[in-house]
Motif scaffolding. Structure first.
Motif, PDB file in Angstrom:
ATOM      1  N   ARG C 113       0.817  -1.209   0.000  1.00 47.61           N
ATOM      2  CA  ARG C 113       0.000   0.000   0.000  1.00 47.61           C
ATOM      3  C   ARG C 113       0.851   1.260   0.000  1.00 47.61           C
ATOM      4  O   ARG C 113       0.400   2.323  -0.396  1.00 47.61           O
ATOM      5  CB  ARG C 113      -0.921  -0.011   1.217  1.00 47.61           C
ATOM      6  CG  ARG C 113      -2.083  -0.967   1.055  1.00 47.61           C
ATOM      7  CD  ARG C 113      -3.061  -0.823   2.201  1.00 47.61           C
ATOM      8  NE  ARG C 113      -2.556  -1.427   3.417  1.00 47.61           N
ATOM      9  CZ  ARG C 113      -2.790  -2.709   3.759  1.00 47.61           C
ATOM     10  NH1 ARG C 113      -3.520  -3.466   2.979  1.00 47.61           N
ATOM     11  NH2 ARG C 113      -2.302  -3.200   4.861  1.00 47.61           N
ATOM     12  N   ASP C 114       2.062   1.145   0.482  1.00 52.22           N
ATOM     13  CA  ASP C 114       2.955   2.304   0.470  1.00 52.22           C
ATOM     14  C   ASP C 114       4.361   1.770   0.714  1.00 52.22           C
ATOM     15  O   ASP C 114       4.550   0.571   0.903  1.00 52.22           O
ATOM     16  CB  ASP C 114       2.562   3.316   1.561  1.00 52.22           C
ATOM     17  CG  ASP C 114       3.039   4.725   1.230  1.00 52.22           C
ATOM     18  OD1 ASP C 114       4.137   4.861   0.646  1.00 52.22           O
ATOM     19  OD2 ASP C 114       2.325   5.679   1.534  1.00 52.22           O
ATOM     20  N   LEU C 115       5.335   2.690   0.733  1.00 59.06           N
ATOM     21  CA  LEU C 115       6.679   2.285   1.145  1.00 59.06           C
ATOM     22  C   LEU C 115       6.658   1.989   2.646  1.00 59.06           C
ATOM     23  O   LEU C 115       5.717   2.351   3.355  1.00 59.06           O
ATOM     24  CB  LEU C 115       7.676   3.399   0.856  1.00 59.06           C
ATOM     25  CG  LEU C 115       8.067   3.571  -0.611  1.00 59.06           C
ATOM     26  CD1 LEU C 115       8.859   4.857  -0.774  1.00 59.06           C
ATOM     27  CD2 LEU C 115       8.909   2.397  -1.095  1.00 59.06           C
ATOM     28  N   ALA C 116       7.726   1.358   3.128  1.00 60.75           N
ATOM     29  CA  ALA C 116       7.760   0.981   4.542  1.00 60.75           C
ATOM     30  C   ALA C 116       7.718   2.204   5.441  1.00 60.75           C
ATOM     31  O   ALA C 116       7.076   2.182   6.483  1.00 60.75           O
ATOM     32  CB  ALA C 116       9.007   0.151   4.830  1.00 60.75           C
ATOM     33  N   PHE C 117       8.425   3.273   5.038  1.00 59.66           N
ATOM     34  CA  PHE C 117       8.514   4.449   5.916  1.00 59.66           C
ATOM     35  C   PHE C 117       8.060   5.689   5.149  1.00 59.66           C
ATOM     36  O   PHE C 117       8.884   6.450   4.633  1.00 59.66           O
ATOM     37  CB  PHE C 117       9.952   4.631   6.420  1.00 59.66           C
ATOM     38  CG  PHE C 117      10.559   3.368   6.967  1.00 59.66           C
ATOM     39  CD1 PHE C 117      10.026   2.774   8.102  1.00 59.66           C
ATOM     40  CD2 PHE C 117      11.645   2.785   6.348  1.00 59.66           C
ATOM     41  CE1 PHE C 117      10.575   1.608   8.602  1.00 59.66           C
ATOM     42  CE2 PHE C 117      12.200   1.620   6.855  1.00 59.66           C
ATOM     43  CZ  PHE C 117      11.658   1.026   7.979  1.00 59.66           C
ATOM     44  N   PRO C 118       6.738   5.926   5.096  1.00 54.79           N
ATOM     45  CA  PRO C 118       6.233   7.027   4.267  1.00 54.79           C
ATOM     46  C   PRO C 118       6.717   8.393   4.732  1.00 54.79           C
ATOM     47  O   PRO C 118       6.994   9.262   3.900  1.00 54.79           O
ATOM     48  CB  PRO C 118       4.719   6.919   4.422  1.00 54.79           C
ATOM     49  CG  PRO C 118       4.467   5.555   4.939  1.00 54.79           C
ATOM     50  CD  PRO C 118       5.670   5.170   5.731  1.00 54.79           C
ATOM     51  N   ILE C 178      20.175   8.418   0.968  1.00 52.88           N
ATOM     52  CA  ILE C 178      20.247   7.338   1.960  1.00 52.88           C
ATOM     53  C   ILE C 178      18.856   6.994   2.459  1.00 52.88           C
ATOM     54  O   ILE C 178      18.484   5.824   2.577  1.00 52.88           O
ATOM     55  CB  ILE C 178      21.169   7.754   3.127  1.00 52.88           C
ATOM     56  CG1 ILE C 178      22.613   7.813   2.645  1.00 52.88           C
ATOM     57  CG2 ILE C 178      21.038   6.788   4.288  1.00 52.88           C
ATOM     58  CD1 ILE C 178      23.576   8.389   3.664  1.00 52.88           C
ATOM     59  N   VAL C 182      17.345   3.243   2.213  1.00 57.10           N
ATOM     60  CA  VAL C 182      16.910   2.453   3.372  1.00 57.10           C
ATOM     61  C   VAL C 182      15.443   2.068   3.209  1.00 57.10           C
ATOM     62  O   VAL C 182      15.041   0.918   3.432  1.00 57.10           O
ATOM     63  CB  VAL C 182      17.123   3.268   4.669  1.00 57.10           C
ATOM     64  CG1 VAL C 182      16.400   2.642   5.839  1.00 57.10           C
ATOM     65  CG2 VAL C 182      18.605   3.400   4.969  1.00 57.10           C
ATOM     66  N   ILE C 185      15.015  -0.733   0.596  1.00 57.26           N
ATOM     67  CA  ILE C 185      15.481  -2.042   1.063  1.00 57.26           C
ATOM     68  C   ILE C 185      14.461  -2.657   2.011  1.00 57.26           C
ATOM     69  O   ILE C 185      14.051  -3.819   1.853  1.00 57.26           O
ATOM     70  CB  ILE C 185      16.863  -1.906   1.741  1.00 57.26           C
ATOM     71  CG1 ILE C 185      17.915  -1.683   0.670  1.00 57.26           C
ATOM     72  CG2 ILE C 185      17.191  -3.147   2.564  1.00 57.26           C
ATOM     73  CD1 ILE C 185      19.321  -1.810   1.146  1.00 57.26           C
ATOM     74  N   ALA C 186      14.006  -1.874   2.994  1.00 59.56           N
ATOM     75  CA  ALA C 186      13.031  -2.406   3.939  1.00 59.56           C
ATOM     76  C   ALA C 186      11.752  -2.794   3.203  1.00 59.56           C
ATOM     77  O   ALA C 186      11.161  -3.843   3.469  1.00 59.56           O
ATOM     78  CB  ALA C 186      12.745  -1.363   5.019  1.00 59.56           C
ATOM     79  N   HIS C 189      12.233  -5.992   1.049  1.00 55.69           N
ATOM     80  CA  HIS C 189      12.397  -7.187   1.869  1.00 55.69           C
ATOM     81  C   HIS C 189      11.085  -7.617   2.511  1.00 55.69           C
ATOM     82  O   HIS C 189      10.755  -8.799   2.552  1.00 55.69           O
ATOM     83  CB  HIS C 189      13.418  -6.918   2.991  1.00 55.69           C
ATOM     84  CG  HIS C 189      14.789  -7.397   2.663  1.00 55.69           C
ATOM     85  ND1 HIS C 189      15.159  -8.705   2.813  1.00 55.69           N
ATOM     86  CD2 HIS C 189      15.874  -6.764   2.186  1.00 55.69           C
ATOM     87  CE1 HIS C 189      16.420  -8.839   2.435  1.00 55.69           C
ATOM     88  NE2 HIS C 189      16.879  -7.677   2.054  1.00 55.69           N
ATOM     89  N   LYS C 190      10.352  -6.671   3.050  1.00 53.76           N
ATOM     90  CA  LYS C 190       9.308  -7.034   3.996  1.00 53.76           C
ATOM     91  C   LYS C 190       7.887  -6.754   3.542  1.00 53.76           C
ATOM     92  O   LYS C 190       6.948  -7.180   4.205  1.00 53.76           O
ATOM     93  CB  LYS C 190       9.555  -6.276   5.317  1.00 53.76           C
ATOM     94  CG  LYS C 190      10.841  -6.678   6.016  1.00 53.76           C
ATOM     95  CD  LYS C 190      10.773  -8.113   6.495  1.00 53.76           C
ATOM     96  CE  LYS C 190      12.063  -8.526   7.164  1.00 53.76           C
ATOM     97  NZ  LYS C 190      12.122  -9.973   7.391  1.00 53.76           N
ATOM     98  N   MET C 191       7.689  -6.023   2.469  1.00 58.36           N
ATOM     99  CA  MET C 191       6.329  -5.570   2.164  1.00 58.36           C
ATOM    100  C   MET C 191       5.740  -6.261   0.941  1.00 58.36           C
ATOM    101  O   MET C 191       4.761  -5.780   0.389  1.00 58.36           O
ATOM    102  CB  MET C 191       6.332  -4.050   1.924  1.00 58.36           C
ATOM    103  CG  MET C 191       7.064  -3.242   2.964  1.00 58.36           C
ATOM    104  SD  MET C 191       6.054  -2.861   4.380  1.00 58.36           S
ATOM    105  CE  MET C 191       4.922  -1.692   3.686  1.00 58.36           C
ATOM    106  N   ARG C 192       6.324  -7.357   0.490  1.00 57.95           N
ATOM    107  CA  ARG C 192       5.827  -7.978  -0.739  1.00 57.95           C
ATOM    108  C   ARG C 192       4.483  -8.650  -0.490  1.00 57.95           C
ATOM    109  O   ARG C 192       4.232  -9.203   0.583  1.00 57.95           O
ATOM    110  CB  ARG C 192       6.850  -8.987  -1.249  1.00 57.95           C
ATOM    111  CG  ARG C 192       8.213  -8.380  -1.506  1.00 57.95           C
ATOM    112  CD  ARG C 192       9.110  -9.316  -2.292  1.00 57.95           C
ATOM    113  NE  ARG C 192       9.244 -10.606  -1.665  1.00 57.95           N
ATOM    114  CZ  ARG C 192      10.122 -10.889  -0.699  1.00 57.95           C
ATOM    115  NH1 ARG C 192      10.934  -9.947  -0.258  1.00 57.95           N
ATOM    116  NH2 ARG C 192      10.182 -12.081  -0.177  1.00 57.95           N
ATOM    117  N   ILE C 216      23.246   2.693   0.147  1.00 57.25           N
ATOM    118  CA  ILE C 216      23.517   2.729   1.587  1.00 57.25           C
ATOM    119  C   ILE C 216      24.977   2.424   1.894  1.00 57.25           C
ATOM    120  O   ILE C 216      25.482   2.837   2.923  1.00 57.25           O
ATOM    121  CB  ILE C 216      22.567   1.834   2.422  1.00 57.25           C
ATOM    122  CG1 ILE C 216      22.831   0.367   2.193  1.00 57.25           C
ATOM    123  CG2 ILE C 216      21.115   2.155   2.152  1.00 57.25           C
ATOM    124  CD1 ILE C 216      22.147  -0.476   3.254  1.00 57.25           C
TER     125      ILE C 216
END
Lengths: 366, 224, 570
Positions: C113-118, C178, C182, C185-186, C189-192, C216
């Motif tokens: 739904r979005d990137l890991a850290f909007p 950066i 970051v 990458i997060a 890795h984790k939001m698929r 990074i």
């Protein structure tokens, strides 16, 4: 009428290295052209044949094939390694200092080349050399990084402040060739340009006889100038003919292994000698204290080069020293000035004044 | 920022809208933190590389200069930071056990250590300033008295100030982050109901500690 | 011929809510955490920077038409090429594909739904914008004359231009990179989405994963290096200045440790775009998915070991040079694998020449030339004569303009309907791609010859070598064509936004991928109306059906399918 004179596609080949260089260059070019055509043809052929709606057979598409991938990996790899091996061999040859060579000392400064011959002839933005003679340039910069670049000889090397770099070549064709600065060095970078004049051996001898070029009268030889610095700074008070408590002798040390206080060794190459003159405490010879003052800021790069040549001349006795074929014969003898009254003028203008000028230049640049 | 809980459990931590569930969110946060720490390692790594090159090149000089640094104060600071690392690990432990009071105490101790570290560092810096060892126009190195090249002294103290200064900046940021975390915990903010935020702060703080563990011997304990 | 056919589906008459019309206030844009809106903000930013950088390039090319320069002084000329380099590299090439297309597409492609850290994402845009303002201030109020490489000691002790201010800006822009790295990458890795395994990822995502690893690992190094130059200018700390006991070559090592991998930051995402475009318009699976994916990772890994090939003649030892040369040849191999795999993807496909495809084919052509001319520079001996000359300039532009910018434009054209829900004019699109291809070669091919002849880069005048003028004039003429080519998309893409009759359907190209098949155009704020679940491989196209559809409409006989009894081989 030669079209390539007006519209050249390749620089002149004027050094020993140029032909071998161009051979590699054009081999890579042929490879590059072949591969470019191959890819273009492949792309066009596939795109046209398999354009949407064409009748080409599309059954059994291949989605992956380790065989094809292996070919795609190995062919570029093998060709690449081939070029690598060939070019590396040539490079190693290029970076080797010839056994006997005529030495030129190069000082780069914003924004001019200052060149000095062993026999004391100095030139600015011009270099006169004989044909078919190995030349070795010892280069250092007085301010920022420059790059000595002579396209017709296919040579280039950076001229770095604080360390000596070296570059050797042999010109094979008399003529006038561009000598450029290829590393951006500030405002007038594009005017840091000069010419190398390659002369036949007889022309060169005549040129030497006439005292070099017309702008910069010839001064003392490198070695003699070094001796003057040596005496002016009274180096001999401590560095005598033999090791004393005050300092080690410098006779015969050039390129010798020196034992240092921390137990390691260092080769007394020009870089080490320069460091030991300017900052003697960094790598002290075993058995000595930090008695010697640092000459950093008190000597110009030119004087340091001259001192090193003087030290070197005291090492050129039996084993390491081959006579310098194109320096003034008998390294200690001053060449006789043609007009004695000019000699003093020269000493005034280029002995001390030249130095102050260059120092001022460095100051202004800041 | 809209946060909404997917479950009815009022104790459950908030899940941001881009995540499916709390597990995914936690894993992502921890991975993100580790990626950030990788950039930090490269950041300090460049400085450590520069330091190593000059230490190797000017070994004797660096030995002379390092005597200017107070290894006792540096040693106390090392102890202080190690203690804070322990307490921040405790804080994560209590966060997992949901023991709020102990967690706050442990974080408070960490904060105290961090302040202590900065105060001692400030005393050290003050002495350097007094002795004109800060590499600006006032920098003085009495080569005749101590030996060593003045310009290399300048280089040494430049490296000292830039590396410990950058580390000090990280400590300062750590103080702000830990303080904010304590504030959120005290207020029972919904994002803080699980241990992950404390874990993230802990990871950062351990890294800051680790940098000092390298800085201390490199600058204060140079062998002859 | 093709895209129009796909457009027959009548657009939804009711205007649906999407991320663009969800909210119209300025605050809803400037405080957004929606990755798609941030991508649009970045698009505006990099476009402005691109045209500013081009303007500086125009001055440079105009000056060089005469051996003695035209209107500028040496000082101003030096500031011009520095401005061109700094703006184009740090504020266009590095952010263009990742921050615009990457931001927009990565969550959509993996079904998140979005990137890991909007919020970090928004922060990265602010940091980028602030750093751009700082750098532009520095470039306008005084300028910088050191070249974008900032070699010490010229940049640290000798230049008295606005070096410090610009370097502080670049230091900040590093943090923007950066943050994006970051975040990616997060996210990857984790939001698929469920079923989206690593080897079902679109290759675009793979290339961004490799890019983020480089970001990074590399960016912090250059950030601290540039900052040390600022300290050196302020306090004369002497790390990079030989007068103060430092080593100027150390700066080059640290600088190229980042800046060589940085060219992969610029070109890897571009390669990802090409993988998507080629498969879509060839209507078939990529050739050798795993090789293309792993070659990205190989480039990221080996790319960190080749920085020394920028320094063959800067006083490194012979052995050091040979090792870097060997590694440089190795890094060429994965790029070669990619080029051939893209080409072979058309094999037994159903190729249509839409605008993005023409950009992609142009990319392959120019990237091949760019890559092959890299061989001269990887080979340590040939590099001696060519380094620091226009040969480098030409090679670099073939890879960066011919590679990264063409792919960026191809990607913008490909995903334009998705981003803004509008179709652009196909005729102008194809024309611009061809004008850019021609203008580009016209501009930069002569520079290879100039470099071989010995014209050093960053020269303002060359009155001592008037024979170079012909090539400079040719190059400058070509750059005019290139400039026109770059202006065209700015006009017709903007025009497409203003028109009302060109609403794009959800999937105008008939492309595969979650962003096309599971989301509307433009997508809704949280990307998908329902959580996508991935079951099939990426690029699961059917070229035979695609071609037969056209043949049926034209009344031609259909081409045969596989005989189901016969064993399928591959």
């Amino acid at each position: 009428m030669n079209i390539f004179k007006v519209l050249p596609v390749a620089p002149e080949q004027a050094s020993e290295r140029a032909f071998g260089y161009d051979l590699i260059f054009w081999t890579i070019t042929i490879l590059a052209v072949v591969f470019t055509i191959l890819v273009f043809a492949l792309v066009l052929a596939l795109a046209v044949r398999y354009r949407r709606g064409s009748s080409a057979d599309r059954r059994y598409p291949v989605y992956h094939s380790n065989g094809i991938e292996a070919v795609l990996t190995l062919v570029p790899l093998v060709l690449g390694l081939g070029i690598f091996a060939w070019s590396s061999a040539d490079f190693v040859k290029f970076r080797q200092r010839p056994k006997e060579s005529m030495e030129i000392f190069v000082i780069g400064k914003q924004w001019m080349w200052h060149l000095q011959h062993m026999n004391g002839i100095r030139e600015n933005n011009e270099l006169h050399i004989p044909v078919d003679t190995p030349i070795t340039m010892t280069m250092i910069s007085q301010d920022v990084i420059h790059a000595m670049y002579i396209p017709a000889f296919r040579v280039q090397y950076h001229v770095v402040p604080g360390r000596y770099t070296e570059m050797s070549f042999t010109a094979t064709k008399p003529g006038r060739y561009k000598m450029l600065c290829a590393m951006h060095c500030g405002t007038q970078h594009s005017e840091m340009v000069g010419f190398v004049y390659v002369m036949s051996k007889s022309d060169y001898a005549r040129w030497i006889e006439g005292g070099g070029n017309r702008y910069e009268p010839r001064a003392a030889t490198m070695v003699a100038a070094g001796e003057q610095v040596w005496n002016r700074k009274a180096c001999g008070n401590c560095h005598a003919g033999m090791d004393t408590v005050r300092g080690p002798t410098l006779n015969g040390i050039f390129n010798a292994q020196r034992r240092l206080t921390d137990g390691s060794t260092a080769k007394a190459a020009p870089d080490y000698l320069r460091e030991s003159i300017l900052l003697p405490w960094l790598r002290l010879t075993k058995g000595y204290e930090t008695t010697m003052p640092a000459y950093k800021g008190q000597l110009t790069e030119e004087e340091v080069l001259q001192l090193i040549e003087y030290i070197k001349s005291n090492s050129n006795t039996s084993t390491s020293g081959s006579p310098q074929p194109y320096s003034a014969p008998g390294a200690r003898t001053l060449p006789t000035p043609t007009h004695p009254e000019n000699a003093t003028n020269r000493a005034n203008r280029y002995g001390s004044a030249g130095v102050t000028q260059s120092e001022e230049g460095a100051m202004n640049a800041r | 920022m809209a946060t909404h809980a997917h479950t009815a459990d009022p104790d459950a931590p908030a899940v941001y809208e881009q995540f499916e569930d709390i597990d995914q969110q936690q894993e992502t946060y921890i991975l993100g933190m580790w990626s950030f720490l990788v950039t930090e390692i490269m950041f300090f790594g460049a400085l450590f590389l520069i330091y190593s090159i000059y230490r190797w090149q000017y070994q004797g000089d660096f030995y002379i200069f390092h005597k200017e640094l107070d290894y006792v104060l540096g040693g106390i600071n090392t102890t202080v930071l190690l203690a804070s690392s322990f307490s921040v690990a405790l804080a994560v432990h209590y966060a997992q056990l949901k023991k709020k009071r102990q967690q706050l105490l442990a974080l408070g101790f960490t904060l105290l250590c961090a302040f202590g570290f900065l105060i001692i560092k400030a005393i050290e810096y003050g002495k350097k300033f007094e002795h004109s060892k800060f590499p600006n126009d006032t920098f003085v190195w009495d080569a005749a008295k101590y030996g060593g090249d003045p310009e290399h002294a300048r280089l040494f103290f430049s490296l000292y100030f830039s590396m410990t200064g950058l580390h000090g900046l990280h400590v300062l940021i750590g103080i702000l982050v830990i303080g904010y975390l304590m504030y959120l915990i005290a207020k029972d903010h919904p994002v803080i109901t699980d241990y992950v935020p404390t874990e993230l702060v802990g990871l950062y703080w351990h890294f800051v500690d680790l940098v000092w563990i390298f800085l201390y011997p490199l600058f204060y304990l140079i062998p002859k | 011929m093709s895209a129009i056919l796909e457009r027959t589906a009548a657009p939804d008459p009711q205007v649906k809510k999407n991320y663009l019309n969800a909210d119209h206030t300025l605050a809803s844009w400037l405080l957004t955490t929606d990755h798609k809106r941030i991508a649009v903000l970045y698009l505006i930013g990099v476009t402005v920077m691109f045209f500013l950088g081009s303007l500086a390039a125009a001055f440079v090319r105009f000056e060089l038409t005469s051996p003695r320069g035209q209107i500028l002084t040496h000082e101003t000329y030096n500031k011009m090429f520095t401005a061109h380099g700094v703006i184009m590299i740090f504020f266009f090439l590095i952010p263009a594909v990742p921050a615009v297309l990457g931001n927009f597409l990565i969550p959509m492609m993996i079904g998140a739904r979005d990137l890991a850290f909007p919020r970090l994402n928004l922060a990265s845009w602010y940091v980028w914008t602030i750093s751009a303002v700082i750098v532009l201030t520095g470039l306008i109020m005084g300028g910088v004359d050191t070249g974008w490489t900032f070699y010490t000691p010229l940049s640290s002790l000798y230049s008295n231009t606005q070096v410090s201010l610009v370097l502080v800006g670049l230091f900040l822009s590093g943090f923007s990179s950066i943050m994006t790295g970051v975040n990616f990458i997060a996210t990857i890795h984790k939001m698929r989405a469920p079923g989206m395994t690593w080897f079902k990822l679109p290759l675009y995502v793979w290339s961004h994963y490799a890019t983020s690893v480089i970001i990074i690992l590399g960016t912090p190094v250059v950030a601290i290096t540039l900052f040390l130059v600022v300290l050196e200018r302020t306090f004369r700390i002497g790390i990079f200045s030989p007068e103060l006991g430092g080593d100027p070559v150390l700066f080059q090592h640290l600088f190229w440790f980042y800046s060589h991998p940085a060219v992969y930051i610029m070109v890897l995402p571009a390669m990802g775009v090409i993988s998507e475009v080629i498969t879509c318009f060839s209507r078939r699976q990529i050739f050798g998915y795993r090789f293309v994916a792993m070659s990205s990772m190989a480039i990221a890994a080996i790319g960190f070991l080749v920085w020394g090939h920028h320094m063959y003649v800067s006083s490194q030892s012979v052995l050091q040079g040979l090792i870097f040369s060997l590694l440089s040849f190795l890094v060429a191999v994965p790029s070669a694998i990619k080029v051939f795999n893209w080409s072979l993807t058309m094999w037994r496909g159903s190729v249509q020449f839409s605008t993005p495809m023409i950009y992609a084919l142009a990319f392959i052509g120019l990237f091949v030339i760019g890559g092959l001319t890299g061989l001269y520079l990887a080979a340590i001996d040939t590099d001696v004569h060519l380094t620091g000359t226009y040969f480098i300039v030409a090679h670099f532009h073939y890879v960066m303009v011919g590679g990264a910018i063409l792919a960026f434009l191809g990607g913008i054209h490909f995903w334009w309907p998705k981003m803004f829900g509008k179709m652009y004019n196909e005729f102008w699109g194809r024309l611009s791609a061809m004008v850019i291809f021609l203008g580009f070669n016209f501009t930069f091919f002569p520079q290879f010859i100039l470099g071989y002849l010995g014209m050093p880069r960053r020269y303002h005048v060359y009155y001592f070598a008037p024979e170079w003028q012909f090539y400079h004039v040719a190059s400058s003429l070509g750059s005019t064509i290139l400039g026109i080519g770059f202006l065209m998309p700015a006009f017709y893409l903007t025009a497409s936004l203003l028109r009302k009759d060109n609403v794009a359907p959800a999937n105008p190209w008939g492309a595969k991928g979650l962003e096309w098949e599971n989301a509307s155009s433009p997508p809704v704020t949280l990307n998908f109306e329902s959580q996508p679940i991935v079951t099939e491989n990426p690029y699961n196209y059917d070229p035979i059906e695609d071609t037969n559809k056209v043949r049926r409409e034209a009344g031609l006989p259909e081409i045969p399918r596989e005989d189901p009894d016969k064993e399928v081989h591959h």
